[in-house]
Every structure is written in C-alpha cells, then in structure tokens.
Design a protein around this motif. Structure first.
Motif, PDB file in Angstrom:
ATOM      1  N   ASN A 134       6.625  -4.065   7.536  1.00 42.48           N
ATOM      2  CA  ASN A 134       7.520  -2.939   7.841  1.00 42.48           C
ATOM      3  C   ASN A 134       7.088  -2.285   9.147  1.00 42.48           C
ATOM      4  OD1 ASN A 134       9.337  -0.843   7.816  1.00 42.48           O
ATOM      5  ND2 ASN A 134       8.254   0.350   6.257  1.00 42.48           N
ATOM      6  N   ASP A 135       7.561  -2.900  10.253  1.00 40.24           N
ATOM      7  CA  ASP A 135       7.271  -2.336  11.563  1.00 40.24           C
ATOM      8  C   ASP A 135       8.464  -1.469  11.947  1.00 40.24           C
ATOM      9  OD1 ASP A 135       6.412  -1.764  14.049  1.00 40.24           O
ATOM     10  OD2 ASP A 135       6.008  -3.806  14.679  1.00 40.24           O
TER      11      ASP A 135
ATOM     12  N   ARG B 217       1.758   7.209   8.660  1.00 40.31           N
ATOM     13  CA  ARG B 217       2.904   7.400   7.763  1.00 40.31           C
ATOM     14  C   ARG B 217       2.520   8.205   6.526  1.00 40.31           C
ATOM     15  NH1 ARG B 217       5.537   1.324   8.136  1.00 40.31           N
ATOM     16  NH2 ARG B 217       5.869   1.443  10.394  1.00 40.31           N
TER      17      ARG B 217
ATOM     18  N   PRO C 290       0.806  -1.214   0.000  1.00 43.12           N
ATOM     19  CA  PRO C 290       0.000   0.000   0.000  1.00 43.12           C
ATOM     20  C   PRO C 290       0.848   1.277   0.000  1.00 43.12           C
ATOM     21  CG  PRO C 290      -0.672  -1.482   1.764  1.00 43.12           C
ATOM     22  CD  PRO C 290       0.530  -2.088   1.133  1.00 43.12           C
TER      23      PRO C 290
ATOM     24  N   GLY D 153       2.437   4.469   1.204  1.00 42.07           N
ATOM     25  CA  GLY D 153       2.801   4.946   2.530  1.00 42.07           C
ATOM     26  C   GLY D 153       3.338   3.864   3.448  1.00 42.07           C
ATOM     27  N   VAL D 154       3.400   2.620   2.961  1.00 42.53           N
ATOM     28  CA  VAL D 154       3.855   1.518   3.829  1.00 42.53           C
ATOM     29  C   VAL D 154       5.376   1.591   4.065  1.00 42.53           C
ATOM     30  CG1 VAL D 154       4.274  -0.236   2.028  1.00 42.53           C
ATOM     31  CG2 VAL D 154       3.518  -0.960   4.280  1.00 42.53           C
ATOM     32  N   GLY D 155       6.081   2.277   3.158  1.00 42.33           N
ATOM     33  CA  GLY D 155       7.531   2.418   3.337  1.00 42.33           C
ATOM     34  C   GLY D 155       8.372   1.764   2.252  1.00 42.33           C
ATOM     35  N   LYS D 156       7.775   1.457   1.113  1.00 45.08           N
ATOM     36  CA  LYS D 156       8.520   0.782   0.029  1.00 45.08           C
ATOM     37  C   LYS D 156       9.730   1.613  -0.411  1.00 45.08           C
ATOM     38  CE  LYS D 156       4.928   0.828  -2.704  1.00 45.08           C
ATOM     39  NZ  LYS D 156       3.963   1.498  -1.805  1.00 45.08           N
ATOM     40  N   GLY D 157       9.472   2.895  -0.699  1.00 44.61           N
ATOM     41  CA  GLY D 157      10.544   3.768  -1.198  1.00 44.61           C
ATOM     42  C   GLY D 157      11.664   3.892  -0.173  1.00 44.61           C
ATOM     43  N   THR D 158      11.293   4.048   1.087  1.00 49.76           N
ATOM     44  CA  THR D 158      12.281   4.192   2.166  1.00 49.76           C
ATOM     45  C   THR D 158      13.128   2.922   2.274  1.00 49.76           C
ATOM     46  OG1 THR D 158      10.630   5.523   3.322  1.00 49.76           O
ATOM     47  CG2 THR D 158      12.510   4.769   4.621  1.00 49.76           C
TER      48      THR D 158
ATOM     49  N   GLU E 167       9.126  -1.294  -8.431  1.00 51.72           N
ATOM     50  CA  GLU E 167       8.237  -0.888  -7.327  1.00 51.72           C
ATOM     51  C   GLU E 167       6.895  -0.557  -7.965  1.00 51.72           C
ATOM     52  OE1 GLU E 167       9.595   2.628  -5.296  1.00 51.72           O
ATOM     53  OE2 GLU E 167       7.721   2.743  -4.166  1.00 51.72           O
TER      54      GLU E 167
ATOM     55  N   LEU F  51      11.898  -0.125  10.938  1.00 51.18           N
ATOM     56  CA  LEU F  51      12.500   0.088   9.612  1.00 51.18           C
ATOM     57  C   LEU F  51      13.755  -0.764   9.372  1.00 51.18           C
ATOM     58  CD1 LEU F  51      12.300   1.715   7.002  1.00 51.18           C
ATOM     59  CD2 LEU F  51      13.654   3.497   8.085  1.00 51.18           C
TER      60      LEU F  51
ATOM     61  N   ARG G 173       3.888  11.965   5.643  1.00 48.18           N
ATOM     62  CA  ARG G 173       4.675  12.269   4.440  1.00 48.18           C
ATOM     63  C   ARG G 173       4.222  13.580   3.798  1.00 48.18           C
ATOM     64  NH1 ARG G 173       4.750   7.719  -0.131  1.00 48.18           N
ATOM     65  NH2 ARG G 173       2.888   8.809  -0.810  1.00 48.18           N
TER      66      ARG G 173
HETATM   67  P1  ADP Z   1       5.777   4.227   0.010  1.00 48.73           P
HETATM   68  O1  ADP Z   1       6.987   4.342  -0.885  1.00 48.73           O
HETATM   69  O2  ADP Z   1       5.425   2.810   0.306  1.00 48.73           O
HETATM   70  O3  ADP Z   1       4.597   5.004  -0.481  1.00 48.73           O
HETATM   71  P2  ADP Z   1       7.412   5.800   1.836  1.00 48.73           P
HETATM   72  O4  ADP Z   1       8.711   5.082   1.745  1.00 48.73           O
HETATM   73  O5  ADP Z   1       7.294   7.118   1.140  1.00 48.73           O
HETATM   74  O6  ADP Z   1       6.184   4.851   1.425  1.00 48.73           O
HETATM   75  O7  ADP Z   1       7.115   5.983   3.397  1.00 48.73           O
HETATM   76  C1  ADP Z   1       6.004   6.748   3.854  1.00 48.73           C
HETATM   77  C2  ADP Z   1       6.410   7.490   5.133  1.00 48.73           C
HETATM   78  O8  ADP Z   1       6.582   6.552   6.191  1.00 48.73           O
HETATM   79  C3  ADP Z   1       7.728   8.259   5.000  1.00 48.73           C
HETATM   80  O9  ADP Z   1       7.595   9.497   5.633  1.00 48.73           O
HETATM   81  C4  ADP Z   1       8.740   7.373   5.707  1.00 48.73           C
HETATM   82  O10 ADP Z   1       9.786   8.109   6.270  1.00 48.73           O
HETATM   83  C5  ADP Z   1       7.884   6.680   6.779  1.00 48.73           C
HETATM   84  N1  ADP Z   1       8.317   5.312   7.141  1.00 48.73           N
HETATM   85  C6  ADP Z   1       8.688   4.322   6.306  1.00 48.73           C
HETATM   86  N2  ADP Z   1       8.958   3.190   6.985  1.00 48.73           N
HETATM   87  C7  ADP Z   1       8.762   3.465   8.305  1.00 48.73           C
HETATM   88  C8  ADP Z   1       8.886   2.711   9.517  1.00 48.73           C
HETATM   89  N3  ADP Z   1       9.257   1.434   9.522  1.00 48.73           N
HETATM   90  N4  ADP Z   1       8.585   3.323  10.667  1.00 48.73           N
HETATM   91  C9  ADP Z   1       8.188   4.631  10.681  1.00 48.73           C
HETATM   92  N5  ADP Z   1       8.056   5.410   9.592  1.00 48.73           N
HETATM   93  C10 ADP Z   1       8.339   4.840   8.398  1.00 48.73           C
END
Ligand code: ADP
Ligand code: 5GP
Length: 197
Positions: free
Chosen positions: A169-170, A134, A14, A16-21, A102, A172, A138
């Motif tokens: 992704n709990d 999250r 989904p 905002g789950v953190g894929k990009g990060t 991605e 990071l 963002r």
């Molecule tokens: P996606 O690429 O899946 O849309 P992002 O990588 O942009 O999501 O992450 C969304 C937000 O959540 C960002 O602000 C990021 O810094 C934060 N984030 C990602 N992983 C974690 C985590 N494990 N714990 C807390 N915040 C996180």
C-alpha cells in the motif's frame, strides 16, 4: 436452485498499513461483499460503533465465547482479545456473499487450517517510516500502544510468505485497484471452474 457459496477473503497486515482504508474503498466498488464484524475486549475508539466496527465485550464474556466454541479463530492482538464468529462465516457464505475477514496473522493461519479454500491477502507498507507516519497520523493509540504495534509489525511481516497475495500500500488508489483486481479475478476463476464441470 442451490445458491453458490461465497468466498472467504482474509486481509492481514501491520496496524496502520491501511487495511481499513483500502477495505472501505473496495466496498464502494465491488458488489456482494460483506465485512466480518469481530468481537473484541479493546475499548471502542471515539468514532467506533457497536456492531459496525466491532462487538465490544469484557474479558469474561470473551472467555465464555471461547468455552462455548463460538469462534472460528481468536487471538491476543496488541494486548487485546479479538475473534471471528463462526456464525458470521456460516451465515454469510451460505447466503452467497463474499466475506472479508480483517484479522491478524495468527488468526489468518488458523482460518487457513479450517478454510484452506480461502483467499489470503497481506497488505505491506512501502517502508517502516511510512508505517510509523501513518500510525502516528491516525492519532488513535497512546505512545505505549503505538510502540507495541510498531514492534509487533516486525514479527507480522515475517508471515507474509503464508499468503496468496501481497499488496504494497504505497499509493492508495493503486493499491485499491490491485486489491479489487485480485478479488474479481478469484471470483472469475471460481465461475470458470464451475462452468467447466
Ligand atoms: P489499518 O486499518 O491497517 O490499521 P488504516 O486504514 O486505519 O490502517 O490507515 C492508517 C492511516 O494511514 C489512516 O490515517 C489512513 O488515512 C492512512 N493511509 C492509509 N493508506 C494510505 C496510503 N496509501 N497513503 C497515505 N496514507 C494512508
Ligand atoms: P485495531 O485494534 O486497530 O482495530 O486492530 C488491530 C489488529 O487486530 C488488526 O491487525 C486487525 O487485523 C486485528 N483483528 C481485528 N479483528 C480480529 C479478529 O477477529 N481476529 C484476529 N485474530 N485479529 C483481528
């Protein structure tokens, strides 16, 4: 000597789950990885760069690419067109590099049909509350688009059964280590099977 072909690694989950990060972290730690830059009709965000985050095009151009069969997959995602170029996949894999796609769940299923040898990884949130926190944190979406993304997330989660791996992704760093371990072990598997031939 013929170069060994790279692996196709598909990462979904989904918004905002953190894929990009997570992908940014694994790029620092795993060599020989490449990122598939998608084509999209979405407007660029402030920090996004042409050719790095996406190739930004208008709808007419995107539809022309569809007619010209330039995409390995494409889909309408949260109201915008997004697609993966066949040329990116062919050039990167032939060059012996592993390629990260991605992409959303619709695109991932299309890729699974065409490249069943790919590695399919789903990133899941620890809870709905954390996902919303999250996405809101963002600050990239207006309220309407944010709601759409959260609503779409419910449906996207139904698709996780089609993936080879699910990583929650709990924390990071822990999630990044898991993702790295999957990629490294899949690379080893492939080497072992080639050595045993
Ligand atoms: P996606 O690429 O899946 O849309 P992002 O990588 O942009 O999501 O992450 C969304 C937000 O959540 C960002 O602000 C990021 O810094 C934060 N984030 C990602 N992983 C974690 C985590 N494990 N714990 C807390 N915040 C996180
Ligand atoms: P964002 O608009 O936040 O950059 O991305 C939203 C969603 O679009 C993400 O879930 C991402 O995986 C998906 N996406 C990005 N590129 C592609 C693509 O080329 N094809 C498909 N099907 N989905 C994509």
């Amino acid at each position: 000597m013929v170069k060994e072909k790279g692996h196709l690694i598909v990462i979904s989950g989904p918004s905002g789950v953190g894929k990009g990060t997570l992908i940014k972290i694994i790029f620092k730690n795993i060599p020989n990885l490449s990122y598939s830059v998608s084509v999209t009709t979405r407007k660029p965000r402030k920090e996004e760069r042409e050719g790095v985050d996406y190739f930004f095009v208008d709808e007419g151009t995107f539809k022309k690419y569809i007619e010209e069969h330039k995409f390995a997959e494409w889909a309408m995602v949260h109201g915008d067109y997004k697609g993966t170029l066949i040329s990116t996949i062919n050039e990167t894999l032939t060059d012996g590099k592993d390629l990260i796609l991605e992409i959303d769940v619709q695109g991932a299923l299309e890729i699974k049909n065409k490249y069943p040898e790919g590695i399919f990884i789903f990133i899941a949130p620890p809870s709905w509350e954390k996902l919303e926190e999250r996405l809101r944190g963002r600050s990239t979406e207006d309220e309407q688009n944010l709601k759409k993304r959260l609503n779409d997330a419910r449906c996207e989660m139904e698709y996780k059964k089609y993936y080879d791996y699910v990583v929650v992704n709990d924390e990071l760093e822990k999630a990044a280590r898991k993702l790295e371990a999957i990629i490294v072990s899949e690379r080893d598997k492939c080497k072992k099977s080639q050595n045993s031939l």
